[in-house]
Scaffold this motif. Structure first.
Motif, PDB file in Angstrom:
ATOM      1  N   SER A 194       0.823  -1.214   0.000  1.00 49.25           N
ATOM      2  CA  SER A 194       0.000   0.000   0.000  1.00 49.25           C
ATOM      3  C   SER A 194       0.855   1.262   0.000  1.00 49.25           C
ATOM      4  O   SER A 194       0.561   2.219  -0.729  1.00 49.25           O
ATOM      5  CB  SER A 194      -0.944  -0.002   1.207  1.00 49.25           C
ATOM      6  N   THR A 254      -4.191  -4.070   2.359  1.00 52.41           N
ATOM      7  CA  THR A 254      -4.892  -2.798   2.502  1.00 52.41           C
ATOM      8  C   THR A 254      -5.720  -2.461   1.271  1.00 52.41           C
ATOM      9  O   THR A 254      -6.809  -1.884   1.387  1.00 52.41           O
ATOM     10  CB  THR A 254      -3.872  -1.681   2.782  1.00 52.41           C
ATOM     11  N   SER A 255      -5.232  -2.799   0.093  1.00 54.13           N
ATOM     12  CA  SER A 255      -5.981  -2.473  -1.116  1.00 54.13           C
ATOM     13  C   SER A 255      -7.332  -3.178  -1.152  1.00 54.13           C
ATOM     14  O   SER A 255      -8.321  -2.632  -1.673  1.00 54.13           O
ATOM     15  CB  SER A 255      -5.171  -2.844  -2.367  1.00 54.13           C
ATOM     16  N   CYS A 314     -13.518   5.235   7.975  1.00 54.97           N
ATOM     17  CA  CYS A 314     -14.221   5.777   6.822  1.00 54.97           C
ATOM     18  C   CYS A 314     -15.155   4.727   6.220  1.00 54.97           C
ATOM     19  O   CYS A 314     -15.013   3.525   6.473  1.00 54.97           O
ATOM     20  CB  CYS A 314     -13.228   6.275   5.768  1.00 54.97           C
ATOM     21  N   SER A 358      -4.378   7.233  10.660  1.00 57.45           N
ATOM     22  CA  SER A 358      -5.448   6.443  10.055  1.00 57.45           C
ATOM     23  C   SER A 358      -6.786   7.122  10.304  1.00 57.45           C
ATOM     24  O   SER A 358      -6.912   7.979  11.194  1.00 57.45           O
ATOM     25  CB  SER A 358      -5.468   5.025  10.632  1.00 57.45           C
ATOM     26  N   TYR A 381      -3.108   6.487   2.019  1.00 59.05           N
ATOM     27  CA  TYR A 381      -3.639   5.596   0.985  1.00 59.05           C
ATOM     28  C   TYR A 381      -5.006   6.030   0.484  1.00 59.05           C
ATOM     29  O   TYR A 381      -5.349   5.773  -0.669  1.00 59.05           O
ATOM     30  CB  TYR A 381      -3.712   4.176   1.543  1.00 59.05           C
ATOM     31  N   VAL A 382      -5.798   6.664   1.346  1.00 55.63           N
ATOM     32  CA  VAL A 382      -7.168   7.018   0.951  1.00 55.63           C
ATOM     33  C   VAL A 382      -7.391   8.522   0.898  1.00 55.63           C
ATOM     34  O   VAL A 382      -8.530   8.979   0.860  1.00 55.63           O
ATOM     35  CB  VAL A 382      -8.209   6.364   1.898  1.00 55.63           C
ATOM     36  N   ARG A 432      -9.678  -1.375   1.300  1.00 54.95           N
ATOM     37  CA  ARG A 432     -10.161  -0.136   0.655  1.00 54.95           C
ATOM     38  C   ARG A 432     -11.236  -0.444  -0.378  1.00 54.95           C
ATOM     39  O   ARG A 432     -12.275   0.232  -0.432  1.00 54.95           O
ATOM     40  CB  ARG A 432      -8.995   0.589  -0.006  1.00 54.95           C
ATOM     41  N   LEU A 467      -8.342   2.965   7.660  1.00 58.67           N
ATOM     42  CA  LEU A 467      -7.372   2.983   6.576  1.00 58.67           C
ATOM     43  C   LEU A 467      -6.403   4.151   6.759  1.00 58.67           C
ATOM     44  O   LEU A 467      -6.777   5.204   7.294  1.00 58.67           O
ATOM     45  CB  LEU A 467      -8.082   3.107   5.229  1.00 58.67           C
ATOM     46  N   LEU A 496     -15.066   8.140  -0.224  1.00 55.24           N
ATOM     47  CA  LEU A 496     -15.147   7.669   1.155  1.00 55.24           C
ATOM     48  C   LEU A 496     -15.360   8.883   2.052  1.00 55.24           C
ATOM     49  O   LEU A 496     -14.824   9.966   1.786  1.00 55.24           O
ATOM     50  CB  LEU A 496     -13.864   6.935   1.574  1.00 55.24           C
ATOM     51  N   ASP A 526      -9.477   9.448  -2.068  1.00 57.33           N
ATOM     52  CA  ASP A 526     -10.860   8.991  -1.897  1.00 57.33           C
ATOM     53  C   ASP A 526     -11.635   9.926  -0.986  1.00 57.33           C
ATOM     54  O   ASP A 526     -12.812  10.237  -1.230  1.00 57.33           O
ATOM     55  CB  ASP A 526     -10.881   7.576  -1.302  1.00 57.33           C
TER      56      ASP A 526
END
Length: 306
Positions: free
Chosen positions: A101, A222-223, A166, A163, A242-243, A226, A238, A252, A246
């Motif tokens: 990730s 992790t992918s 979400c 983190s 990484y997000v 998500r 998450l 998200l 989003d």
């Protein structure tokens, strides 16, 4: 025979996977490369590689000799480059690892930017969903998300990994938006089956509320967590690195955004501070500068950090 060249041949054979490939890179015949390897084995009094018709494998003595030979080669390269070019250009080969990730979201683009500045540095970026042994896997630098420092290794903090809880707008519209930590007990979670606790500590104003994450779906990558969150399976914890996109585009939505979760250090982990090859020193400094500061760049953009 020249022992320095013999060490360079040995390192290239290991990195390239064959005597022929190493010979091509070094501009010598396969027979000459084999003689250099044999001379190094004779000097050390031990077989360094087990040879079969299909592959080469390091012996125990080869494992021990490889790190020292690689260090000698890197040091001589540094001396040569500094003498001939005033220390401006770095060259060499680095083996780098991180989680899938972080490599996908942040590290790969950082490596590309680093190589734009130092085009003579080759990088082999390998990703694992587990903690690897730097010696056994011949890793020069590992980027890890952890608050631990392994005995015998050196770690430098690059950034803080925050983190966020979400979920997709569809899920929240269907199941309701939690307004207090206790509301989470009525929701479904998508949990990470490796590396994350099944209970989350939510922090607000010095108070901590621990909520058990009861999940109907878990994954070790992790992918996948998500993707399940985007598909509306439930609430997920998450990393913001990484997000972030989003969250920024509303795919998200943060859940209980006023509450913070336990952070993790993003660490550059390596074997020793002594006799570091120049490319490794430069890469560590580059990553610390790129990811460092009071707020990590992905949090500065998304404002998603707690």
């Amino acid at each position: 025979m020249d022992r320095l060249t013999a060490m360079r041949v040995f390192v290239e054979i290991v990195d390239r996977g064959s005597v022929s490939a190493a010979a091509d890179v070094l501009g010598m015949s396969r027979a000459m490369a084999s003689r250099y390897l044999e001379s190094l084995e004779d000097w050390l009094g031990a077989r360094l590689l087990h040879r079969t018709t299909r592959r080469l494998a390091l012996s125990d003595a080869g494992e021990q000799a490889l790190a020292n030979c690689r260090e000698v080669v890197a040091l001589t390269d540094d001396v040569r480059v500094q003498a001939s070019q005033g220390g401006i250009e770095a060259r060499g080969r680095l083996r780098l690892t991180s989680s899938p990730s972080f490599a996908q979201a942040q590290l790969t683009s950082a490596v590309v930017a680093f190589q734009a500045l130092h085009p003579m540095v080759e990088i082999d970026l390998v990703v694992y969903d587990r903690t690897v042994n730097l010696v056994e896997d011949r890793i020069d630098l590992a980027v890890r998300l952890s608050n631990r420092i392994d005995p015998g290794l050196v770690a430098r903090r690059l950034a803080i990994c925050h983190s966020v809880l979400c979920a997709s707008p569809t899920y929240l519209a269907s199941m309701g938006v939690p307004t207090m930590p206790e509301d989470l007990r009525a929701h479904s979670f998508i949990t990470h089956s490796a590396g994350f606790a099944p209970a989350y500590n939510l922090r607000l104003g010095g108070q901590i509320t621990t909520i058990e994450a009861k999940g109907i779906l878990s994954a070790n990558e992790t992918s996948v967590v998500r993707a399940a969150a985007l598909a509306g399976a439930g609430i997920a914890m998450l990393p913001t690195f990484y997000v972030g996109e989003d969250l920024a585009r509303g795919a998200l939505l943060p859940v209980l955004p006023d509450y913070g979760l336990d952070p993790l250090d993003i660490q550059a982990v390596y074997l020793s501070r002594r006799h570091q090859p120049k490319p490794l020193r430069l890469l560590i400094e580059f990553l610390a500068d790129r990811f460092g500061g009071e707020v990590a760049p992905w949090d500065a953009v998304t404002h998603a950090a707690p």
